[in-house]
Design a protein around this motif. Sequence first.
Motif, PDB file in Angstrom:
ATOM      1  N   THR A 157       0.854  -1.181   0.000  1.00 52.64           N
ATOM      2  CA  THR A 157       0.000   0.000   0.000  1.00 52.64           C
ATOM      3  C   THR A 157       0.886   1.226   0.000  1.00 52.64           C
ATOM      4  O   THR A 157       1.787   1.357   0.838  1.00 52.64           O
ATOM      5  N   TRP A 158       0.596   2.117  -0.950  1.00 52.01           N
ATOM      6  CA  TRP A 158       1.320   3.389  -1.019  1.00 52.01           C
ATOM      7  C   TRP A 158       0.320   4.471  -0.632  1.00 52.01           C
ATOM      8  O   TRP A 158      -0.706   4.668  -1.280  1.00 52.01           O
ATOM      9  N   SER A 159       0.669   5.183   0.421  1.00 52.18           N
ATOM     10  CA  SER A 159      -0.248   6.201   0.924  1.00 52.18           C
ATOM     11  C   SER A 159       0.365   7.577   0.802  1.00 52.18           C
ATOM     12  O   SER A 159       1.565   7.743   0.545  1.00 52.18           O
ATOM     13  N   SER A 160      -0.469   8.570   0.998  1.00 55.37           N
ATOM     14  CA  SER A 160       0.027   9.949   0.947  1.00 55.37           C
ATOM     15  C   SER A 160       0.957  10.248   2.108  1.00 55.37           C
ATOM     16  O   SER A 160       1.807  11.141   2.019  1.00 55.37           O
ATOM     17  N   ALA A 161       0.784   9.488   3.178  1.00 51.68           N
ATOM     18  CA  ALA A 161       1.666   9.720   4.342  1.00 51.68           C
ATOM     19  C   ALA A 161       3.113   9.408   4.019  1.00 51.68           C
ATOM     20  O   ALA A 161       4.027   9.921   4.676  1.00 51.68           O
ATOM     21  N   ASP A 162       3.315   8.566   3.029  1.00 49.11           N
ATOM     22  CA  ASP A 162       4.679   8.173   2.652  1.00 49.11           C
ATOM     23  C   ASP A 162       5.200   8.946   1.455  1.00 49.11           C
ATOM     24  O   ASP A 162       6.217   8.580   0.876  1.00 49.11           O
ATOM     25  N   ASN A 163       4.452   9.964   1.039  1.00 45.87           N
ATOM     26  CA  ASN A 163       4.862  10.704  -0.164  1.00 45.87           C
ATOM     27  C   ASN A 163       6.268  11.276   0.002  1.00 45.87           C
ATOM     28  O   ASN A 163       6.664  11.659   1.116  1.00 45.87           O
ATOM     29  N   PRO A 164       6.958  11.390  -1.113  1.00 43.27           N
ATOM     30  CA  PRO A 164       6.630  10.884  -2.450  1.00 43.27           C
ATOM     31  C   PRO A 164       7.080   9.446  -2.616  1.00 43.27           C
ATOM     32  O   PRO A 164       7.974   9.000  -1.914  1.00 43.27           O
ATOM     33  N   HIS A 165       6.455   8.743  -3.568  1.00 41.21           N
ATOM     34  CA  HIS A 165       6.845   7.378  -3.909  1.00 41.21           C
ATOM     35  C   HIS A 165       7.576   7.447  -5.256  1.00 41.21           C
ATOM     36  O   HIS A 165       6.980   7.782  -6.277  1.00 41.21           O
ATOM     37  N   ASP A 166       8.862   7.145  -5.209  1.00 41.14           N
ATOM     38  CA  ASP A 166       9.684   7.291  -6.405  1.00 41.14           C
ATOM     39  C   ASP A 166      10.003   5.925  -7.006  1.00 41.14           C
ATOM     40  O   ASP A 166      10.450   5.016  -6.297  1.00 41.14           O
ATOM     41  N   ILE A 167       9.763   5.805  -8.299  1.00 44.65           N
ATOM     42  CA  ILE A 167      10.039   4.565  -9.011  1.00 44.65           C
ATOM     43  C   ILE A 167      11.363   4.734  -9.741  1.00 44.65           C
ATOM     44  O   ILE A 167      11.549   5.679 -10.522  1.00 44.65           O
ATOM     45  N   CYS A 168      12.256   3.824  -9.457  1.00 42.59           N
ATOM     46  CA  CYS A 168      13.600   3.947  -9.989  1.00 42.59           C
ATOM     47  C   CYS A 168      13.621   3.720 -11.494  1.00 42.59           C
ATOM     48  O   CYS A 168      12.655   3.263 -12.087  1.00 42.59           O
ATOM     49  N   ALA A 169      14.737   4.027 -12.092  1.00 42.13           N
ATOM     50  CA  ALA A 169      14.870   3.914 -13.539  1.00 42.13           C
ATOM     51  C   ALA A 169      14.685   2.482 -14.011  1.00 42.13           C
ATOM     52  O   ALA A 169      14.201   2.232 -15.117  1.00 42.13           O
ATOM     53  N   GLU A 170      15.026   1.531 -13.153  1.00 42.79           N
ATOM     54  CA  GLU A 170      14.835   0.125 -13.515  1.00 42.79           C
ATOM     55  C   GLU A 170      13.351  -0.211 -13.622  1.00 42.79           C
ATOM     56  O   GLU A 170      12.965  -1.105 -14.353  1.00 42.79           O
ATOM     57  N   GLY A 171      12.529   0.522 -12.886  1.00 39.68           N
ATOM     58  CA  GLY A 171      11.095   0.303 -12.910  1.00 39.68           C
ATOM     59  C   GLY A 171      10.641  -0.668 -11.860  1.00 39.68           C
ATOM     60  O   GLY A 171      11.444  -1.270 -11.131  1.00 39.68           O
ATOM     61  N   VAL A 172       9.308  -0.833 -11.776  1.00 43.80           N
ATOM     62  CA  VAL A 172       8.684  -1.708 -10.791  1.00 43.80           C
ATOM     63  C   VAL A 172       7.743  -2.654 -11.516  1.00 43.80           C
ATOM     64  O   VAL A 172       6.967  -2.231 -12.387  1.00 43.80           O
ATOM     65  N   SER A 173       7.767  -3.942 -11.154  1.00 42.94           N
ATOM     66  CA  SER A 173       6.840  -4.940 -11.672  1.00 42.94           C
ATOM     67  C   SER A 173       6.069  -5.524 -10.509  1.00 42.94           C
ATOM     68  O   SER A 173       6.668  -6.006  -9.532  1.00 42.94           O
ATOM     69  N   ILE A 174       4.735  -5.484 -10.597  1.00 40.78           N
ATOM     70  CA  ILE A 174       3.889  -6.084  -9.576  1.00 40.78           C
ATOM     71  C   ILE A 174       3.589  -7.502 -10.029  1.00 40.78           C
ATOM     72  O   ILE A 174       3.010  -7.713 -11.098  1.00 40.78           O
ATOM     73  N   ARG A 175       3.964  -8.469  -9.208  1.00 41.11           N
ATOM     74  CA  ARG A 175       3.830  -9.871  -9.607  1.00 41.11           C
ATOM     75  C   ARG A 175       3.098 -10.637  -8.514  1.00 41.11           C
ATOM     76  O   ARG A 175       3.492 -10.610  -7.346  1.00 41.11           O
ATOM     77  N   ASN A 176       2.019 -11.316  -8.909  1.00 39.68           N
ATOM     78  CA  ASN A 176       1.267 -12.190  -8.010  1.00 39.68           C
ATOM     79  C   ASN A 176       0.873 -11.489  -6.712  1.00 39.68           C
ATOM     80  O   ASN A 176       0.854 -12.104  -5.634  1.00 39.68           O
ATOM     81  N   SER A 177       0.576 -10.230  -6.810  1.00 41.30           N
ATOM     82  CA  SER A 177       0.202  -9.464  -5.618  1.00 41.30           C
ATOM     83  C   SER A 177      -0.601  -8.260  -6.075  1.00 41.30           C
ATOM     84  O   SER A 177      -0.777  -8.028  -7.276  1.00 41.30           O
ATOM     85  N   THR A 178      -1.071  -7.483  -5.088  1.00 38.73           N
ATOM     86  CA  THR A 178      -1.862  -6.308  -5.408  1.00 38.73           C
ATOM     87  C   THR A 178      -1.232  -5.088  -4.761  1.00 38.73           C
ATOM     88  O   THR A 178      -0.919  -5.089  -3.558  1.00 38.73           O
ATOM     89  N   LEU A 179      -1.063  -4.063  -5.559  1.00 43.82           N
ATOM     90  CA  LEU A 179      -0.571  -2.776  -5.058  1.00 43.82           C
ATOM     91  C   LEU A 179      -1.762  -1.849  -4.906  1.00 43.82           C
ATOM     92  O   LEU A 179      -2.541  -1.663  -5.838  1.00 43.82           O
ATOM     93  N   ARG A 180      -1.882  -1.257  -3.697  1.00 40.62           N
ATOM     94  CA  ARG A 180      -2.936  -0.277  -3.469  1.00 40.62           C
ATOM     95  C   ARG A 180      -2.294   1.104  -3.327  1.00 40.62           C
ATOM     96  O   ARG A 180      -1.368   1.282  -2.532  1.00 40.62           O
ATOM     97  N   VAL A 181      -2.802   2.034  -4.125  1.00 38.63           N
ATOM     98  CA  VAL A 181      -2.324   3.405  -4.059  1.00 38.63           C
ATOM     99  C   VAL A 181      -3.477   4.237  -3.514  1.00 38.63           C
ATOM    100  O   VAL A 181      -4.559   4.279  -4.121  1.00 38.63           O
ATOM    101  N   LEU A 182      -3.273   4.870  -2.373  1.00 41.02           N
ATOM    102  CA  LEU A 182      -4.346   5.531  -1.651  1.00 41.02           C
ATOM    103  C   LEU A 182      -4.502   6.987  -2.090  1.00 41.02           C
ATOM    104  O   LEU A 182      -3.605   7.564  -2.727  1.00 41.02           O
ATOM    105  N   PRO A 183      -5.635   7.589  -1.768  1.00 38.56           N
ATOM    106  CA  PRO A 183      -5.863   8.990  -2.145  1.00 38.56           C
ATOM    107  C   PRO A 183      -4.720   9.894  -1.698  1.00 38.56           C
ATOM    108  O   PRO A 183      -4.187   9.753  -0.590  1.00 38.56           O
ATOM    109  N   GLY A 184      -4.371  10.817  -2.566  1.00 44.56           N
ATOM    110  CA  GLY A 184      -3.337  11.793  -2.257  1.00 44.56           C
ATOM    111  C   GLY A 184      -1.932  11.318  -2.498  1.00 44.56           C
ATOM    112  O   GLY A 184      -0.978  12.102  -2.369  1.00 44.56           O
TER     113      GLY A 184
END
Length: 864
Positions: free
Chosen positions: A50-77
């Motif tokens: 879970t990525w929330s606004s409380a943890d802002n900012p969420h930075d994705i590296c140049a290599e990138g991110v792959s979500i595999r066999n799981s669920t990513l939740r991105v919360l308001p804000g």
Amino acid sequence: MASLPRHVMHRLPRRPLLVVASAALATIAALAPRPALALDHCGQVTTNQTWSSADNPHDICAEGVSIRNSTLRVLPGALVRFHEGANLVIESGAGMVAVGDAQNAPIRFLALPRTPTRGYWGQIRFDSGAITSTIEAAFVSYGGRDGKPMVEVRSPAAEIFNVTFIQSADVPLLFSAEALGPSTFRAGSNTVRTQRCPLIAFSDVGKNAIRVDATADVDVAVDATWANFCTPYLVEGTVTIAGPTDIAPTLTLSQGTQLKFDAAGGIVTGLSADLPGHLVTSGQVDVLEHVLITGQVEEPGSWGGIHLSEFSTIDNSLINTDVKYGGRDGVPMIRVRDIHAYALDLTMRHAKAYPLELPSTAVDSFLGSMVAPKNVQPPIKDNGIDRALVLAKDIPLDVPRSAIWGDIEAPYEIDGDVMVASVDGKDGTPASLRILPGAHLLFADGAALRIGDPSGPRARFAAGPVPVPPSASRAALAASVTDAVLAPEDAAAQGGETILGALSGTPGAWKGIVFADTTVEAQLESVRIENGGQDGPMVQWGTVRGSIIKSTFAGSAGYPISLPLTHIDVIAGEDQKVAANRSRFEGNAVNRVLVRSAGELTQRQITLASPGTGIEFDGDVLFAGGVTPLVDVEAGLDLYLRPGKVFKLGDGAIRANVRLNDARANNRVAFLPAEPGKPHGGVQIGAGSSLREAEDSTVAVDISGAGAGDAFLAVDGALEVTGLVLTGDAQSTGATGLLVRDGGEAAVSGPRLSKLAVGARVVEGGRLVLQRGWITECSQWGVRNEDSARCTTAALIWWGDEAGPLDASEAEDGCMNAANESAGTKVTDDVDWEGFAIDTDLTPFGGVSGKKTAYLPYGVRGVR
């Protein structure tokens, strides 16, 4: 930066502080200020996060991110920032639910720098097979590295709702064709355009469009709707719609949707009977809300086209739709094989060749609602070939039940025979074809329009206006009084002339219309039939009830029309008494109606009038019936007889009574040779039959070119006319003009008998009165009476000499008891010629004094 108090996807690698600081200093000028506690995300995610606004900012590296066999939740804000070139991939079996608060806390996906360039980062991609996912109430900006879309959706389970795309390098959003409908279903369900379009919105993007990947073997396997988000869909490949019969998918294009295809693009519905598919376009009447299907390049043939296959379980339909620039490689832009497909306010423009190809069995359903004046715009215009190509050649029954072919403001091009006949056989309800005013049918060389099947299946046919209400008969009555013709504006008001012709435009190129005897009824009004007659008359009418009026026959290779004697009134009946109803005959090889003379009249009463040209009989004519019909013949008829053939008015028990009616434009009925120089057999009035003028009518009977029979006119019944013209020629030397035989009675006022061997001849038992006429240039006898028991009267006749006829006999016969020497035409004994005319003006000998009465059993004639 010794440690992070919160869980991160990947911790920063341990390295000397000096190295980290040096790296930070090296990029500080390029990067926006970064909070000390920013979370870096990199590599694979295999557990729910879970990525929330409380943890802002969420930075994705140049290599990138792959979500595999799981669920990513991105919360308001939440604020998700991408390093240069970075991607966020939701793999098959994984999901991402990013739902913001549209009013207070939207989610933002953006580039890491504060002032980035377009295409700084890569994309967010939902792979095929990704599980339930959503991006909602979010902003996505500055992505699209290397021309990629900022968001790519290949899973039908991934939903895009209330998302704004900003500053992409190229197209901001891509769907696979499989995913587009389900992914936008909630957004597209909003029926209000101004509320729907902001749900997938674009601002200052590289290309204001949504890209659709349709390169799969099957692109739409379940019902789907592609909605209009105020931006076009750029489609790569052919959208194939197909699925199992228990699903039978339909792709619906909602109002205002625009599809623009690449060179390989198109739409195909259904692959087989086991894999049907359907297309429905649902535009609105407002042109701005039409569905548009076109090419990405506005050049004819820049994409394939639409193929509505025969593999359908419900009706395909194209409603308020514009299709343009298709027909790659000359293939028709829209190909219809679904015989129930339906179109309404469909326009086809700029096809490479034909805009439309469809089977004859689909014309009624597909084009039935596209006839003038229903169309807002002409359906077919500005194409390489501005015609609808109708496939009929390989279809046994083209109209098996009921169909209407109307004016689509462009011709129908028909590649073979069209057969109209009941699919239920000879005992079924007749098939019916109506061709509406203005329709233009062009047949391939050698083709025919066949109404009814000779083997039994029945049919009805009509071409021209729908029958008018009874009150309109007042206009017809007015026209009959004035002999008015149909003005061009009147024809236009009725929808214009229906045209049936040949594609090549040359005489005799197609066969024409063939009416089998199984045709129940046929009506032709304001129809132009042209360039037919390849293997016979251009219109071959069977024993079919009906009528032909106000039509044009042109360019036939032979006769324009043939029909049986029993149905001669179809084209020469009572309707023709109104001049405006008469047909026109233009440039035919034989500019006459051909009547097949076998058979007898079955009508109790019939009217014959000139159809606008002569009538030729193909053999001996027995103009009579067992019911002894009363036949009203209107003046103006020209009847042609073939060499040696006879026109019989009655024969034995088969009789008729003919009544001659005069007309304002003409006062004669003529019998003429069909082949000049080849005598016909003349006219015979059989015993019990009669030929008379109607009351208050004066009609001349004019017979020429006879000589092959007993006489030009032989009377065994009754003849009473005012005006009889019998004119011989070089081929009728030795012929008799008028022959009255035993039992025959003839009273003729105004005879013109000339250039004959015998002008008039009466055999024993015949009765004849001639008065007020001309008998000249008869080589043997002007009048020859072979019945010494009674006189033949020939009063007030001009015999070619002012001294009267040449009567060489002084025999006291009780008719004329004195001879008369003159240079006039010769008469026999038993001819009462007293009171002859002294000149061609029929001035009586001795002036106007004196009066003589001639008697016949059926009438009395006064002679001056």
